[in-house]
Design a protein around this motif. Structure first.
Motif, PDB file in Angstrom:
ATOM      1  N   VAL A   1       0.865  -1.183   0.000  1.00 20.24           N
ATOM      2  CA  VAL A   1       0.000   0.000   0.000  1.00 20.24           C
ATOM      3  C   VAL A   1       0.901   1.232   0.000  1.00 20.24           C
ATOM      4  O   VAL A   1       1.707   1.415   0.921  1.00 20.24           O
ATOM      5  N   ASN A   2       0.801   2.026  -1.073  1.00 25.78           N
ATOM      6  CA  ASN A   2       1.622   3.240  -1.198  1.00 25.78           C
ATOM      7  C   ASN A   2       3.110   2.941  -1.038  1.00 25.78           C
ATOM      8  O   ASN A   2       3.844   3.657  -0.348  1.00 25.78           O
ATOM      9  N   GLY A   3       3.527   1.849  -1.682  1.00 29.89           N
ATOM     10  CA  GLY A   3       4.937   1.486  -1.649  1.00 29.89           C
ATOM     11  C   GLY A   3       5.397   0.811  -0.379  1.00 29.89           C
ATOM     12  O   GLY A   3       6.579   0.480  -0.225  1.00 29.89           O
ATOM     13  N   LYS A   4       4.485   0.560   0.562  1.00 26.09           N
ATOM     14  CA  LYS A   4       4.835  -0.074   1.833  1.00 26.09           C
ATOM     15  C   LYS A   4       4.237  -1.471   1.904  1.00 26.09           C
ATOM     16  O   LYS A   4       3.068  -1.682   1.599  1.00 26.09           O
ATOM     17  N   TRP A   5       5.055  -2.405   2.337  1.00 29.16           N
ATOM     18  CA  TRP A   5       4.604  -3.794   2.458  1.00 29.16           C
ATOM     19  C   TRP A   5       3.707  -3.957   3.675  1.00 29.16           C
ATOM     20  O   TRP A   5       4.037  -3.521   4.779  1.00 29.16           O
ATOM     21  N   THR A   6       2.551  -4.616   3.482  1.00 30.05           N
ATOM     22  CA  THR A   6       1.694  -4.964   4.621  1.00 30.05           C
ATOM     23  C   THR A   6       1.488  -6.465   4.738  1.00 30.05           C
ATOM     24  O   THR A   6       1.258  -6.982   5.828  1.00 30.05           O
ATOM     25  N   GLY A   7       1.548  -7.177   3.609  1.00 23.02           N
ATOM     26  CA  GLY A   7       1.276  -8.615   3.597  1.00 23.02           C
ATOM     27  C   GLY A   7      -0.193  -8.942   3.427  1.00 23.02           C
ATOM     28  O   GLY A   7      -0.545 -10.076   3.100  1.00 23.02           O
ATOM     29  N   PHE A   8      -1.065  -7.944   3.628  1.00 24.77           N
ATOM     30  CA  PHE A   8      -2.508  -8.176   3.563  1.00 24.77           C
ATOM     31  C   PHE A   8      -3.062  -7.731   2.204  1.00 24.77           C
ATOM     32  O   PHE A   8      -2.628  -6.728   1.630  1.00 24.77           O
ATOM     33  N   GLU A   9      -4.053  -8.488   1.733  1.00 28.36           N
ATOM     34  CA  GLU A   9      -4.767  -8.146   0.509  1.00 28.36           C
ATOM     35  C   GLU A   9      -6.256  -8.369   0.721  1.00 28.36           C
ATOM     36  O   GLU A   9      -6.651  -9.225   1.525  1.00 28.36           O
ATOM     37  N   VAL A  10      -7.057  -7.585  -0.001  1.00 28.70           N
ATOM     38  CA  VAL A  10      -8.503  -7.816  -0.007  1.00 28.70           C
ATOM     39  C   VAL A  10      -8.946  -8.049  -1.451  1.00 28.70           C
ATOM     40  O   VAL A  10      -8.338  -7.555  -2.396  1.00 28.70           O
ATOM     41  N   MET A  11     -10.037  -8.789  -1.588  1.00 24.91           N
ATOM     42  CA  MET A  11     -10.563  -9.114  -2.911  1.00 24.91           C
ATOM     43  C   MET A  11     -11.934  -8.484  -3.103  1.00 24.91           C
ATOM     44  O   MET A  11     -12.771  -8.520  -2.190  1.00 24.91           O
ATOM     45  N   ASP A  12     -12.149  -7.897  -4.294  1.00 26.29           N
ATOM     46  CA  ASP A  12     -13.466  -7.339  -4.586  1.00 26.29           C
ATOM     47  C   ASP A  12     -14.359  -8.406  -5.209  1.00 26.29           C
ATOM     48  O   ASP A  12     -13.941  -9.556  -5.404  1.00 26.29           O
ATOM     49  N   SER A  13     -15.582  -8.029  -5.556  1.00 26.15           N
ATOM     50  CA  SER A  13     -16.552  -9.004  -6.065  1.00 26.15           C
ATOM     51  C   SER A  13     -16.188  -9.528  -7.446  1.00 26.15           C
ATOM     52  O   SER A  13     -16.735 -10.537  -7.896  1.00 26.15           O
ATOM     53  N   GLU A  14     -15.235  -8.865  -8.124  1.00 26.01           N
ATOM     54  CA  GLU A  14     -14.792  -9.312  -9.443  1.00 26.01           C
ATOM     55  C   GLU A  14     -13.594 -10.261  -9.362  1.00 26.01           C
ATOM     56  O   GLU A  14     -13.104 -10.742 -10.383  1.00 26.01           O
ATOM     57  N   GLY A  15     -13.114 -10.495  -8.158  1.00 29.88           N
ATOM     58  CA  GLY A  15     -11.986 -11.401  -7.987  1.00 29.88           C
ATOM     59  C   GLY A  15     -10.627 -10.732  -8.063  1.00 29.88           C
ATOM     60  O   GLY A  15      -9.605 -11.418  -8.153  1.00 29.88           O
ATOM     61  N   ASN A  16     -10.575  -9.419  -8.005  1.00 32.41           N
ATOM     62  CA  ASN A  16      -9.319  -8.684  -8.067  1.00 32.41           C
ATOM     63  C   ASN A  16      -8.754  -8.462  -6.664  1.00 32.41           C
ATOM     64  O   ASN A  16      -9.481  -8.075  -5.752  1.00 32.41           O
ATOM     65  N   TRP A  17      -7.443  -8.689  -6.533  1.00 26.13           N
ATOM     66  CA  TRP A  17      -6.787  -8.510  -5.241  1.00 26.13           C
ATOM     67  C   TRP A  17      -6.060  -7.180  -5.186  1.00 26.13           C
ATOM     68  O   TRP A  17      -5.403  -6.769  -6.137  1.00 26.13           O
ATOM     69  N   THR A  18      -6.161  -6.509  -4.044  1.00 26.76           N
ATOM     70  CA  THR A  18      -5.550  -5.210  -3.830  1.00 26.76           C
ATOM     71  C   THR A  18      -4.875  -5.186  -2.466  1.00 26.76           C
ATOM     72  O   THR A  18      -5.397  -5.738  -1.497  1.00 26.76           O
ATOM     73  N   GLY A  19      -3.706  -4.556  -2.389  1.00 24.20           N
ATOM     74  CA  GLY A  19      -3.043  -4.410  -1.105  1.00 24.20           C
ATOM     75  C   GLY A  19      -3.930  -3.703  -0.098  1.00 24.20           C
ATOM     76  O   GLY A  19      -4.627  -2.746  -0.428  1.00 24.20           O
ATOM     77  N   ALA A  20      -3.896  -4.178   1.154  1.00 22.43           N
ATOM     78  CA  ALA A  20      -4.795  -3.650   2.184  1.00 22.43           C
ATOM     79  C   ALA A  20      -4.010  -3.146   3.387  1.00 22.43           C
ATOM     80  O   ALA A  20      -2.931  -3.659   3.705  1.00 22.43           O
ATOM     81  N   GLU A  21      -4.591  -2.166   4.047  1.00 22.05           N
ATOM     82  CA  GLU A  21      -3.985  -1.587   5.238  1.00 22.05           C
ATOM     83  C   GLU A  21      -4.579  -2.257   6.469  1.00 22.05           C
ATOM     84  O   GLU A  21      -5.802  -2.327   6.618  1.00 22.05           O
ATOM     85  N   PRO A  22      -3.748  -2.766   7.385  1.00 20.35           N
ATOM     86  CA  PRO A  22      -4.280  -3.393   8.602  1.00 20.35           C
ATOM     87  C   PRO A  22      -4.377  -2.415   9.761  1.00 20.35           C
ATOM     88  O   PRO A  22      -3.557  -1.505   9.910  1.00 20.35           O
ATOM     89  N   VAL A  23      -5.388  -2.614  10.576  1.00 21.58           N
ATOM     90  CA  VAL A  23      -5.517  -1.909  11.848  1.00 21.58           C
ATOM     91  C   VAL A  23      -5.622  -2.979  12.927  1.00 21.58           C
ATOM     92  O   VAL A  23      -6.525  -3.835  12.885  1.00 21.58           O
ATOM     93  N   PHE A  24      -4.703  -2.955  13.892  1.00 23.60           N
ATOM     94  CA  PHE A  24      -4.614  -4.006  14.905  1.00 23.60           C
ATOM     95  C   PHE A  24      -5.393  -3.598  16.154  1.00 23.60           C
ATOM     96  O   PHE A  24      -5.185  -2.511  16.709  1.00 23.60           O
ATOM     97  N   LYS A  25      -6.284  -4.479  16.592  1.00 28.39           N
ATOM     98  CA  LYS A  25      -7.096  -4.244  17.782  1.00 28.39           C
ATOM     99  C   LYS A  25      -7.167  -5.532  18.594  1.00 28.39           C
ATOM    100  O   LYS A  25      -8.031  -6.379  18.383  1.00 28.39           O
ATOM    101  N   GLY A  26      -6.211  -5.690  19.527  1.00 28.93           N
ATOM    102  CA  GLY A  26      -6.186  -6.917  20.314  1.00 28.93           C
ATOM    103  C   GLY A  26      -5.927  -8.113  19.413  1.00 28.93           C
ATOM    104  O   GLY A  26      -4.974  -8.122  18.634  1.00 28.93           O
ATOM    105  N   ASN A  27      -6.786  -9.127  19.512  1.00 27.70           N
ATOM    106  CA  ASN A  27      -6.613 -10.307  18.661  1.00 27.70           C
ATOM    107  C   ASN A  27      -7.395 -10.198  17.360  1.00 27.70           C
ATOM    108  O   ASN A  27      -7.630 -11.189  16.677  1.00 27.70           O
ATOM    109  N   THR A  28      -7.790  -8.976  17.011  1.00 22.49           N
ATOM    110  CA  THR A  28      -8.526  -8.721  15.769  1.00 22.49           C
ATOM    111  C   THR A  28      -7.703  -7.796  14.870  1.00 22.49           C
ATOM    112  O   THR A  28      -7.017  -6.891  15.350  1.00 22.49           O
TER     113      THR A  28
END
Length: 555
Positions: free
Chosen positions: A468-495
């Motif tokens: 995301v913006n040139g920074k590695w997160t390791g996370f991706e999300v998929m839209d309804s068309e099956g396309n994967w995009t880098g995602a930003e994580p927000v950490f909240k306890g075990n979630t």
């Protein structure tokens, strides 16, 4: 003919607190008496008769369970045959199974110098099963020379490094001798370690055997043996030339090396003598130590089944069932390693190891008394054999202590965080994990990210999806068309909540790469296991050519 199995020798370790099976082979009816003693006092004794059913019939005598002890003797008597084994220990016995990362020798690991310099006996002993892939006269002569070795033996250099570090820590924590059975071979499929009855009855798994039958159709045993022996000569010469090139050009790439000295033919022709054939090493290695009484199995394998990812969970499950049946122990513990990150410079990322990892996690969650340790953070770029092995053995040992010996460590200290549940809500994927009650921490991995970006550019990919913006997160999300995009994580306890701009996510995944930086850990330092929330994507059938060849130990 009458003999005791070679796994019974001076210095052997017998499993405490379980009935002890002592066995061997005969070609005529026998009555056998086995006596276990210490300082001239009999601890246990039993006699059993066996009716011969062939030239190599297995006889067995079972002794009642014993508590831990050292300095014992084991005597086997039958007719004119009497053999006594000395310096026997009663403690904990584990089998070290799998392929080259379990086979990887102590003398070659990163921690070798410090480990081998240790003068104090770590109270670990090792037996390496006769490593020959075909039962000929040489096989039996070589087997007679196998024996248990102790720390004062030069043989310790060739012990499994993972096994040694597992056993060393276990012996220290339990205060008893730990015996390790080395039964492994680089580059092997699960099928090499299985009886054919567990493969033939399943149409998918049977493809392993069908391919072997088709490749050897019309060839006599003698012809198959000659073809494989001729290959071994060529392979030895190829490796000699390769070492000469590597000595001058250690960074030469695989394709360039083959252009220089010719194509590498590994794993050789399909043959009755090829160690990678289905059921082969089950016959020549595993059955020779079966059913030596033991506590459980540590296992490191999966690389060589990466071309049939869709059936690996079933394959591994059947192998476990096979072994538990053979050992007459329905709850025999299996502690195993999830494949770490790896990718060779010239290989595409087919994400086939992602699917093996997913299958391994499935086994740990669906098969009782199996436990997985995640090793994603301990891989090596451009090398399928990470040199650091202490952390592998000790992560397995932590699980053994917790699950088999009622250790007091917390789940977060023992088990990696894994995905528990996921839900799409308000433009985010909300992910909940176990073994992360204390929350998550992140680490920067600039070198690993540099490697990933470089290898992707070599394949014509200018960007990596889990950024995301040139920074590695390791996370991706998929839209309804099956396309994967880098995602930003927000950490909240075990979630962890993950989202991407202008994406209404229907699925998420983390570290879905053969090789990538591993940056998310629980607060006890154990890496988050890779995952995907959708299991319906098309399964890969291709696999990485260089990676596949390198699954053998090329030291």
């Amino acid at each position: 003919m009458f003999k005791t199995a070679a796994v019974f020798s001076n210095h052997c370790v017998l499993q405490r607190n379980k009935n002890i099976d002592v066995f061997g082979w005969c070609d005529s009816d026998v009555t056998v008496t086995v006596t276990l003693s210490k300082d001239g006092k009999i601890l246990a004794e039993n006699t059993a008769s066996t009716k011969a059913t062939g030239k190599e019939t297995k006889w067995m005598v079972t002794l009642p369970s014993q508590k831990e002890a050292d300095g014992c003797e084991l005597t086997v008597k039958s007719g004119d045959y009497t053999k006594t084994f000395s310096d026997i220990a009663i403690g904990e016995v584990w089998l070290c199974g799998g392929q080259s990362n379990m086979e990887f020798e102590l003398q070659n690991c990163r921690e070798a110098a410090e480990a081998l310099a240790e003068k104090n006996d770590p109270n670990v002993r090792f037996y390496y099963t006769n490593k020959i892939s075909w039962k000929d006269d040489w096989f039996y002569k070589a087997e007679e020379n196998t024996c248990w070795s102790k720390w004062d033996s030069d043989a310790r250099k060739a012990w499994s490094a993972v096994g040694y570090f597992f056993g060393r820590k276990l012996a220290k924590e339990l205060g008893c001798t730990v015996g390790l059975l080395g039964c492994n071979w680089g580059g092997t499929s699960c099928t090499a370690w299985m009886h054919e009855s567990y493969i033939l009855t399943d149409s998918e798994l049977n493809t392993y055997i069908e391919e072997q039958i088709e490749a050897t159709k019309g060839k006599s045993i003698e012809q198959q043996i000659k073809e494989y022996d001729d290959y071994l000569v060529r392979d030895a010469e190829w490796n000699r030339k390769a070492q000469e090139v590597y000595a001058v050009e250690p960074a030469i790439e695989w394709n360039a090396l083959q252009d220089r000295i010719g194509k590498n033919e590994w794993p050789g022709p399909k043959s009755c003598k090829n160690p990678y054939r289905p059921c082969g090493l089950y016959d020549t290695m595993l059955s020779r130590v079966m059913p030596y009484t033991m506590k459980g199995v540590i296992w490191y394998q999966g690389e060589s089944d990466d071309h049939k990812t869709n059936m690996y969970a079933k394959l591994f499950t059947r192998m476990i069932d096979n072994w538990r049946t053979d050992w007459n122990d329905d709850t025999l513990p299996f502690l195993f390693v999830q494949l770490t990150v790896n990718r060779y410079k010239q290989d595409k990322d087919f994400k086939h190891w992602c699917l093996i990892r997913e299958a391994q996690e499935k086994v740990s969650k669906t098969v009782a008394n199996t436990y997985m340790t995640v090793l994603m953070d301990e891989g090596a770029f451009n090398d399928i054999h990470p040199k650091q092995k202490q952390i592998v053995g000790e992560r397995l040992e932590a699980i053994a202590m917790k699950t088999q010996y009622a250790g007091k460590a917390t789940n977060e200290e023992t088990f990696n965080p894994t995905l528990l549940s996921s839900v799409s809500k308000d433009g985010k994927m909300i992910l909940t994990f176990d073994n992360a009650e204390g929350g998550f921490v992140t680490k920067e991995k600039p070198e690993e990210l540099k490697n990933l970006i470089e290898v992707e550019k070599n394949q014509g990919n200018e960007t990596v999806s889990a950024m995301v913006n040139g920074k590695w997160t390791g996370f991706e999300v998929m839209d309804s068309e099956g396309n994967w995009t880098g995602a930003e994580p927000v950490f909240k306890g075990n979630t962890i909540e993950v989202s991407a701009e202008n994406v209404n996510p229907v699925a998420a995944r983390y570290n879905w790469f053969n090789y990538c930086p591993v940056t998310v850990y629980n607060n006890k330092g154990l890496p988050l296991a890779p995952f995907r929330t959708n299991k319906n994507e098309k399964l890969v059938t291709e696999h990485a050519a260089v990676q596949e060849v390198m699954t053998v130990n090329t030291k």
